[in-house]
Design a protein around this motif. Sequence first.
Motif, PDB file in Angstrom:
ATOM      1  N   GLY A 168      73.269  22.867 -52.836  1.00 57.51           N
ATOM      2  CA  GLY A 168      72.690  23.557 -52.045  1.00 57.51           C
ATOM      3  C   GLY A 168      71.100  23.964 -52.000  1.00 57.51           C
ATOM      4  N   VAL A 169      70.778  24.145 -53.980  1.00 62.66           N
ATOM      5  CA  VAL A 169      69.674  24.391 -53.969  1.00 62.66           C
ATOM      6  C   VAL A 169      69.078  23.391 -53.646  1.00 62.66           C
ATOM      7  CG1 VAL A 169      68.352  25.387 -56.183  1.00 62.66           C
ATOM      8  CG2 VAL A 169      70.230  26.461 -55.840  1.00 62.66           C
ATOM      9  N   MET A 170      69.532  22.038 -54.062  1.00 61.07           N
ATOM     10  CA  MET A 170      68.313  21.520 -54.007  1.00 61.07           C
ATOM     11  C   MET A 170      68.194  20.325 -52.932  1.00 61.07           C
ATOM     12  SD  MET A 170      70.126  18.047 -56.384  1.00 61.07           S
ATOM     13  CE  MET A 170      69.065  17.341 -57.124  1.00 61.07           C
ATOM     14  N   PHE A 171      69.079  20.494 -51.620  1.00 64.17           N
ATOM     15  CA  PHE A 171      68.974  20.743 -50.877  1.00 64.17           C
ATOM     16  C   PHE A 171      67.484  21.736 -49.773  1.00 64.17           C
ATOM     17  CE2 PHE A 171      72.609  18.277 -49.258  1.00 64.17           C
ATOM     18  CZ  PHE A 171      72.152  17.519 -48.243  1.00 64.17           C
ATOM     19  N   ALA A 172      67.667  22.747 -50.701  1.00 62.34           N
ATOM     20  CA  ALA A 172      66.369  23.424 -50.000  1.00 62.34           C
ATOM     21  C   ALA A 172      65.300  23.339 -50.814  1.00 62.34           C
ATOM     22  CB  ALA A 172      66.778  25.424 -51.006  1.00 62.34           C
ATOM     23  N   VAL A 173      65.118  23.229 -51.966  1.00 59.19           N
ATOM     24  CA  VAL A 173      63.910  22.144 -52.032  1.00 59.19           C
ATOM     25  C   VAL A 173      63.815  21.142 -51.317  1.00 59.19           C
ATOM     26  CG1 VAL A 173      62.947  21.236 -54.152  1.00 59.19           C
ATOM     27  CG2 VAL A 173      64.223  23.216 -54.924  1.00 59.19           C
ATOM     28  N   ALA A 174      64.884  20.124 -51.551  1.00 63.93           N
ATOM     29  CA  ALA A 174      64.373  19.203 -50.697  1.00 63.93           C
ATOM     30  C   ALA A 174      64.336  19.008 -48.964  1.00 63.93           C
ATOM     31  CB  ALA A 174      65.524  18.050 -50.163  1.00 63.93           C
ATOM     32  N   ARG A 175      64.422  20.065 -48.413  1.00 65.83           N
ATOM     33  CA  ARG A 175      64.236  20.826 -47.313  1.00 65.83           C
ATOM     34  C   ARG A 175      62.640  20.960 -47.409  1.00 65.83           C
ATOM     35  NH1 ARG A 175      66.440  21.811 -42.295  1.00 65.83           N
ATOM     36  NH2 ARG A 175      64.656  23.718 -41.236  1.00 65.83           N
ATOM     37  N   PHE A 176      62.177  22.189 -48.493  1.00 73.09           N
ATOM     38  CA  PHE A 176      60.698  22.488 -48.480  1.00 73.09           C
ATOM     39  C   PHE A 176      59.620  21.592 -48.619  1.00 73.09           C
ATOM     40  CE2 PHE A 176      57.748  23.779 -51.443  1.00 73.09           C
ATOM     41  CZ  PHE A 176      56.890  24.393 -50.577  1.00 73.09           C
ATOM     42  N   LEU A 177      60.121  20.210 -49.301  1.00 77.10           N
ATOM     43  CA  LEU A 177      59.272  19.004 -49.959  1.00 77.10           C
ATOM     44  C   LEU A 177      58.461  18.411 -48.736  1.00 77.10           C
ATOM     45  CD1 LEU A 177      60.290  18.019 -53.342  1.00 77.10           C
ATOM     46  CD2 LEU A 177      58.428  19.621 -52.406  1.00 77.10           C
TER      47      LEU A 177
END
Length: 450
Positions: free
Chosen positions: A190-199
């Motif tokens: 979930g955290v990595m998806f949030a970072v990927a979405r932001f990037l």
Amino acid sequence: MEPDAESTLEVATETAQTLLQRAEGLIYSLMQPWSAYQIAIILGTLVVAQVLKLWLAPRFHNWIRDREGWPRWRFRVAILIHQRLRGLIFTVLIWAAVLIMREVTWPSRSYFIAIVANLALAWMFVAFASRLIANRALRRVVSYGAWIWMTLRILNLDREAEAVLDSAALHFGETRISIWLVLQGLVIIGVMFAVARFLSRYSSERIQANRDMSPSMRVLVVKFVQILLFGATVFLGLRAVGVDLTGLAVLSGAIGVGLGFGLQKVVSNLVSGVIILLDKSIKPGDVISLGDTFGWINSLSARYVSVVTRDGREYLIPNEDLITGQVVNWSHSDEFVRLDINFGTGYNDDPHLVRKVAIEAAQSVDRVLKHRRAVCHIVGFGDSSVDYLLRFWIRDPTVGLTNVRGNVYLALWDAFQEHGISIPFPQREVRVLEGSELTAKFDRLGHESS
């Protein structure tokens, strides 16, 4: 009883005993005189934070409303601060109380205050960090999970909770899946998806702002970056949790067979979308016509192309249809479009005058180009009229074709009325031959009336 169940029960028993011992120690600490002072300081700090919030909130809200020209992300941060104003004030005040207590008395006299300060700081961090997750359900899951885990760590209960959750597991051959592994995977992914979405969002804005690239190439690069980021997120997230990915080779082969049989159209549309982006045959903003659909391209997607017509309808045309069908791109190489109009005049009108008047009428319309001269030709001699073809050029087909044709027809009408040029309509002449039955009836009626 199975070994896993016995192990889970033993771990749960040991954890319960540990929690009972800590609860006894906590109760003993609360019975000490200095604990009452700490609780009073915490409650007093909370009251002061509430009073300051009531005083600062309307002023801060008015200050936000006066900010003009701020980017959207700054407004979001300011609104989030306004919503969490009491918590922020309480966190600052409680940490100030901790620092003061540690300077004037023993550390044990500020033990409970330090716990509350750490909890407040952790909760504020989670509240702000979770806003990076756009999906509301995923944001709630991640924020609640992070709150619970940070609370357990601050209370030194994280090892016991991890042991209990890890003891409850299922075995599938050599694979062991526990509740702790599942929760850990959900939080990490979930955290990595949030970072990927932001990037992905940040890189998409930067790529779309690059005017050195064509629109179709910008869309292709954005799609490639998104696939790369989210694919890497899933792969790295599973690896971080400890999932063995060697079995994915067999799964990928099965997926390939499924794609070959059941998802032919989907794969065809995906491949066609990549081809469209690479060959630049169409791009956002182009005016196209495919069959009865005429409009401009709104967006290019992995599966379809969005085409908006003049009446506001949005057609989602599969990419495969644009590759295999005959598409008219009105603005592929340039924006110039030639339109034809057919009309007819009477045989008594001078064709030289008709052609001259028609050309002048067409070029009097605003959207008709002046530097590309209109032409008018005789294309035939009809039953009731001399037939003409009028050709003229425009450079803004996105504004519409029917409306400019209508304006040219109206200009022709006015010009023909001014110059006395007639627009005939089909006429039929009926002759009654001598000796026919109809002639005899007419003669008989004439004698009777006389």
